[in-house]
Design a protein around this motif. Structure first.
Motif, short mmCIF file in Angstrom:
data_model
loop_
_atom_site.label_atom_id
_atom_site.label_comp_id
_atom_site.label_asym_id
_atom_site.label_seq_id
_atom_site.Cartn_x
_atom_site.Cartn_y
_atom_site.Cartn_z
N GLU A 47 0.83 -1.21 0.00
CA GLU A 47 0.00 0.00 0.00
C GLU A 47 0.87 1.26 0.00
O GLU A 47 0.55 2.24 -0.65
CB GLU A 47 -0.94 0.00 1.21
N ILE A 48 1.99 1.22 0.72
CA ILE A 48 2.92 2.35 0.74
C ILE A 48 3.55 2.52 -0.64
O ILE A 48 3.61 3.63 -1.18
CB ILE A 48 4.00 2.15 1.82
N GLU A 49 4.01 1.43 -1.24
CA GLU A 49 4.64 1.49 -2.57
C GLU A 49 3.67 2.00 -3.62
O GLU A 49 4.08 2.66 -4.57
CB GLU A 49 5.19 0.12 -2.96
N ASN A 96 1.49 4.22 -3.11
CA ASN A 96 1.14 5.59 -2.69
C ASN A 96 -0.29 5.72 -2.18
O ASN A 96 -0.91 6.76 -2.32
CB ASN A 96 1.40 6.59 -3.81
N ARG A 97 -0.82 4.65 -1.61
CA ARG A 97 -2.15 4.71 -1.00
C ARG A 97 -2.06 4.90 0.50
O ARG A 97 -3.06 5.15 1.17
CB ARG A 97 -2.93 3.44 -1.32
N ALA A 125 0.64 6.87 3.24
CA ALA A 125 1.84 7.69 3.41
C ALA A 125 2.62 7.25 4.64
O ALA A 125 2.05 6.79 5.63
CB ALA A 125 1.44 9.16 3.55
N CYS A 126 3.93 7.39 4.56
CA CYS A 126 4.79 7.04 5.68
C CYS A 126 6.05 7.89 5.64
O CYS A 126 6.28 8.63 4.70
CB CYS A 126 5.15 5.56 5.65
N ARG A 147 9.76 1.94 8.21
CA ARG A 147 8.72 2.88 7.80
C ARG A 147 7.83 3.17 8.99
O ARG A 147 7.45 2.27 9.73
CB ARG A 147 7.89 2.29 6.66
N GLU A 188 -2.73 9.34 9.59
CA GLU A 188 -2.69 8.77 8.24
C GLU A 188 -3.34 7.39 8.24
O GLU A 188 -4.09 7.05 7.32
CB GLU A 188 -1.25 8.70 7.73
N TYR A 222 -6.60 6.34 6.08
CA TYR A 222 -6.56 5.19 5.19
C TYR A 222 -7.69 4.21 5.53
O TYR A 222 -8.39 3.71 4.65
CB TYR A 222 -5.20 4.51 5.31
#
Length: 82
Positions: free
Chosen positions: A14-16, A18-19, A21-22, A29, A35, A39
């Motif tokens: 989900e981070i990769e 871009n859904r 943020a971290c 991470r 956030e 989400y």
């Protein structure tokens, strides 16, 4: 009407995508609590929209969902007594 195909992956996926943020701390991470709540709310909203679409399609087709031997309309809320 075809439903969009999108599955929820791991937090890393989900981070990769871009859904989610971290920020990076060394090799780790970190996801801010706000956030994460944003989400989760977005995922819940998407779930509810998908259930509404499924309910609409099932009504158009005249389908019912069997749950524990009892007929229920797809998307209907069930009280589990919890």
């Amino acid at each position: 009407m075809p439903l969009p195909k999108r599955s929820v992956g791991t937090p890393g996926q989900e981070i990769e995508a871009n859904r989610l943020a971290c920020r990076k701390v060394n090799r780790h991470r970190r996801i801010d609590f706000e956030e994460l709540r944003r989400y989760q709310a977005a995922q819940q909203q998407q779930l509810e929209l998908s259930l509404q679409d499924l309910t609409k399609l099932s009504e158009e087709l005249g389908l019912e969902l069997q749950v524990a031997g009892q007929p229920h309309a797809i998307g209907a809320r069930v009280d589990h007594g919890i």
